[in-house]
Scaffold this motif. Sequence first.
Motif, mmCIF file in Angstrom:
data_model
loop_
_atom_site.group_PDB
_atom_site.id
_atom_site.type_symbol
_atom_site.label_atom_id
_atom_site.label_comp_id
_atom_site.label_asym_id
_atom_site.label_seq_id
_atom_site.Cartn_x
_atom_site.Cartn_y
_atom_site.Cartn_z
ATOM 1 N N TYR A 103 0.825 -1.200 0.000
ATOM 2 C CA TYR A 103 0.000 0.000 0.000
ATOM 3 C C TYR A 103 0.864 1.257 0.000
ATOM 4 N N ASP A 116 -1.693 7.150 -2.781
ATOM 5 C CA ASP A 116 -2.710 6.744 -3.772
ATOM 6 C C ASP A 116 -4.125 6.956 -3.221
ATOM 7 N N GLY A 117 -4.244 7.073 -1.909
ATOM 8 C CA GLY A 117 -5.575 7.105 -1.290
ATOM 9 C C GLY A 117 -5.916 8.441 -0.655
ATOM 10 N N ARG A 137 -7.894 9.608 -7.861
ATOM 11 C CA ARG A 137 -7.104 8.572 -7.164
ATOM 12 C C ARG A 137 -6.769 7.422 -8.112
ATOM 13 N N ASN A 193 -8.933 2.899 -4.561
ATOM 14 C CA ASN A 193 -8.390 3.787 -3.518
ATOM 15 C C ASN A 193 -9.397 4.815 -2.992
ATOM 16 N N GLY A 253 -9.265 5.647 1.793
ATOM 17 C CA GLY A 253 -7.859 5.910 2.126
ATOM 18 C C GLY A 253 -7.755 6.421 3.549
#
Length: 498
Positions: free
Chosen positions: A76, A80-81, A88, A103, A106
């Motif tokens: 992870y 990205d989140g 995203r 994502n 998040g």
Amino acid sequence: MAKMYVNPNVKKGHLNPELQGHFSEHLGRCIYEGIYVGENSEIPNVNGMRTDVVEALKEIHVPVLRWPGGCFADEYHWRDGIGPKAGRKKMINTHWGGVVEDNSFGTHEFMELCRQLGCKTYINGNVGSGTVQEMSEWVEYMTFEGVSPLADLRRANGHEEPWTVDYFGVGNENWGCGGNMRPEYYGDLYRRYQTYVRNYDSKKPIQKVACGANAEDYHWTDKVLETTFDHGYGFMNGLSLHYYTLPTGNWNKKGSALEFDEKEWYRTLKATLKMEELITRHGAIMDQYDPQKRIGMIVDEWGTWYDVEPGTNPGFLYQQNTMRDALVAGINLNLFNKHCDRVKMANIAQMVNVLQAVILTEGAQMVKTPTWHVFHMYSHHQDGELVESFAETREIGAEEHVRVPNLTESVSCSKDGRLHLTLTNLSVDEAEEMECIFAQTKINSGKGTILTGAMGAHNTFEMPDQVHEEDFTAFTVDGDRVSFTLPPCSVLHLELEI
Ligand code: AHR
């Protein structure tokens, strides 16, 4: 008749609420569908979190939630989140089912979920495929109050105040899916990565959890501690342990959640009872380095692991949950209580729709599993003091070589002075006459709740209340004694006023 002895005057340690913690991974339908449906869903939700699930979780007082994995944690990348959802990154969840991870859940969403649950936060960082900088910046993003590029980015993304990160895991299963490392190598990485898990708020220091062993890998525990321990306390607040109950002991054919016989019942419970040996033996190694028990054992993955339900994605780990799981939960939670001098947190795997879930969902429907009920009954132990207790047991089983004690128990005293007894009867078919004797203590009154049923009893979306708690009134109180018959295949909670 089995006698049980309780000495309310001897307190054995504090029961951290975190002993009843939970774990939620980006795996199958745990996060997506199970918890998070998005603001635009027709399923009633608050800020995307489904209301029915949040309400059911609040009833069991979830004390702490671990996220985002699991194996997913070491793949992870937190950036990205965050930010506007449309921008995203979409990716493939290679570890779990090869599905698209968009994502949309998040860091902000996790913190919102914990806010709604009123629980502590346990974030698991990425050591396997992430950099020190990435981990360090995540901590800064979440917890720094002042002016900095990361704190400013959090503000720009809509959250002015820093959040509290109560626990931070430095990697997950780094002996396996988290990088296939040797303990000495991980120990060195732990020293390095944890350095940058900064405490920006000295009033709320982050509890740092190192990756501990898989089941009986005692070598891992010893070598990680040997490599890291010269840094002393504060450097490591917890060391994890992962242990799953597999009825067959065979990862290739774990057995069905619903179709099992008496032999498999006892094999499952015996496999669960191994937790005691693991806690004791890993604890003995920890004692060599940390005799004052300042480093907590964090059993942050435990529970049953069966073959997935027929017709479901093998990567989603979706399984049903029966009275057998209720007993597994009752046994483990009693064990964690009994070892509260060393065990400071334990997290069932996993919270919704995955492995030994407390909740199952299907579209807009939701059921509470037998395991949910055990958490509900045991929630009275949270924040109590463990009390000295001992039950006479006898060995039972369906096979010569698979014997288990017929009872497990633990007793606590809550802040209001009440005693809470939780008992499990592991026998499929034999009730147990019980007499509980309380040293120098007169019992004034009591009430009870019981969960019982056939060994395969479970809840479905069509029949969600097949297994449910019932009032237990069939006990007598006589001075310092309480007597009752404990039905087979049952979990009991007694609350006594003294
Ligand atoms: O809970 C499922 C998986 O089991 C987790 O991702 C991993 O840590 C463990 O092997």
